[in-house]
Every structure is written in structure tokens, then in C-alpha cells.
Write a protein that holds these residues in place. Structure first.
Motif, short mmCIF file in Angstrom:
data_model
loop_
_atom_site.label_atom_id
_atom_site.label_comp_id
_atom_site.label_asym_id
_atom_site.label_seq_id
_atom_site.Cartn_x
_atom_site.Cartn_y
_atom_site.Cartn_z
N HIS A 50 40.33 40.57 51.20
CA HIS A 50 41.69 40.72 51.73
C HIS A 50 42.29 42.12 51.48
CE1 HIS A 50 41.22 36.35 51.79
NE2 HIS A 50 42.06 36.41 52.81
N GLY A 51 41.45 43.06 51.13
CA GLY A 51 41.92 44.43 50.94
C GLY A 51 42.89 44.58 49.78
N LEU A 52 42.67 43.80 48.71
CA LEU A 52 43.59 43.78 47.58
C LEU A 52 43.01 44.46 46.34
CD1 LEU A 52 44.88 40.13 48.08
CD2 LEU A 52 46.13 42.26 48.55
N ALA A 53 42.01 45.32 46.55
CA ALA A 53 41.48 46.08 45.41
C ALA A 53 42.57 47.01 44.92
CB ALA A 53 40.23 46.86 45.83
N TYR A 54 42.75 47.06 43.62
CA TYR A 54 43.74 47.91 42.96
C TYR A 54 45.17 47.57 43.37
CZ TYR A 54 39.40 50.26 41.99
OH TYR A 54 38.12 50.51 41.58
N LYS A 55 45.38 46.30 43.68
CA LYS A 55 46.70 45.79 44.03
C LYS A 55 46.90 44.45 43.34
CE LYS A 55 46.56 47.89 48.57
NZ LYS A 55 46.44 47.68 50.00
N VAL A 56 48.14 44.02 43.26
CA VAL A 56 48.45 42.70 42.73
C VAL A 56 48.26 41.68 43.85
CG1 VAL A 56 50.22 41.24 41.67
CG2 VAL A 56 50.13 43.68 41.11
N VAL A 57 47.48 40.65 43.59
CA VAL A 57 47.26 39.59 44.56
C VAL A 57 48.62 38.89 44.77
CG1 VAL A 57 46.10 37.37 44.96
CG2 VAL A 57 44.83 39.31 43.95
N PRO A 58 49.07 38.79 46.01
CA PRO A 58 50.40 38.22 46.28
C PRO A 58 50.64 36.85 45.66
CG PRO A 58 49.52 39.21 48.27
CD PRO A 58 48.42 39.24 47.25
#
Length: 142
Positions: A50-58
Motif C-alpha cells: 500500500h505504499g506505506l514504507a516509512y509512513k504510519v499505517v493509517p
């Protein structure tokens, strides 16, 4: 119930209460939440797809933003540890290496929620001004 202003500060408090002291229950696991929602059972794979590398998973952000922590429990916090290896970060961002500012704390306005905080380990991640704020309140910043 406490109303946190800085999400990243709240996560450090959650780390202490949920994953270290084990007083804040139930313990959150992103894999369990994803399974419950029918989104798979591998947080790393989910984040990658889901393109969530280096991001907070919603889904994790939503969980922690809505998590209520009572004043009595907050009063038990005497120490916080700021470390890129905190478990709460793994649960929020399965693909994250701690090398960016994703979990940097921008404000210490939430200190008032922790009347018995005495020490912050890893305070060098806060920067000089925020470290000075801790020391001005009599909190050991190391």
C-alpha cells in the motif's frame, strides 16, 4: 481522559505504559487489527503493498489517536524512553528504519499530562530547546 496535542509524544507514553509497564491493555498488534479487518496478517507486506514504507499505517494511527488514557494511569509514568527501536513504532510503521523525522516530537505541551515524569532517556532526539524545557521542569534529560 487526556487530550494529547503531539501524536508522537503520545506514542512515547504508549510505549511506556503498554509495551514496557504493560499497564495499558490490551496490547496493540497491527497484525491482529489487519486480520480483524480482513486486510491480511503480515504488517510488513501490507505496508509494502500500500505504499506505506516509512509512513504510519493509517489503521495504526487511527487506533492510537483514539486510544484513551486515564489521568490515573498517566500519573504512574515516571520515565520515558525515546528510541527508534520502540515497539510502538514497529506496530505503527512496519517498514521504518529510524533514520528520518517520522516520530520526532515537535512539542512538549503534553508534559502537563505526566505530573510524575522524572526522566527522559534518549532526550538527545529532542534537540537543545526541548531538552532545556525538560530540565527547566526538573526532569532529567539524558
Amino acid at each position: 481522559m487526556a487530550d494529547f496535542k503531539d501524536f508522537n509524544f503520545k506514542l512515547v507514553v504508549v510505549e511506556q505504559l503498554m509495551y514496557t509497564d504493560e499497564r495499558l491493555t490490551p496490547r496493540f498488534h497491527l497484525a491482529d487489527l489487519l486480520r480483524e479487518k480482513g486486510l491480511g496478517d503480515d504488517p510488513w507486506d501490507y505496508a509494502y503493498r500500500h505504499g506505506l514504507a516509512y509512513k504510519v499505517v493509517p489503521e495504526a494511527r487511527s487506533h492510537f489517536e483514539s486510544l484513551e488514557i486515564g489521568d490515573e494511569l498517566l500519573a504512574t509514568v515516571e520515565e520515558l524512553v525515546m528510541d527508534g527501536g520502540n515497539e510502538v513504532y514497529t506496530e505503527c510503521s512496519p517498514i521504518w528504519d529510524g533514520e528520518d523525522d517520522l516520530y520526532d516530537i515537535a512539542s512538549l505541551d503534553d508534559l502537563e499530562l505526566l505530573p510524575n515524569l522524572r526522566r527522559v532517556v534518549g532526550s538527545e532526539f529532542l534537540g537543545a530547546e526541548l531538552q532545556d524545557t525538560l530540565r527547566a521542569r526538573g526532569i532529567i534529560a539524558d
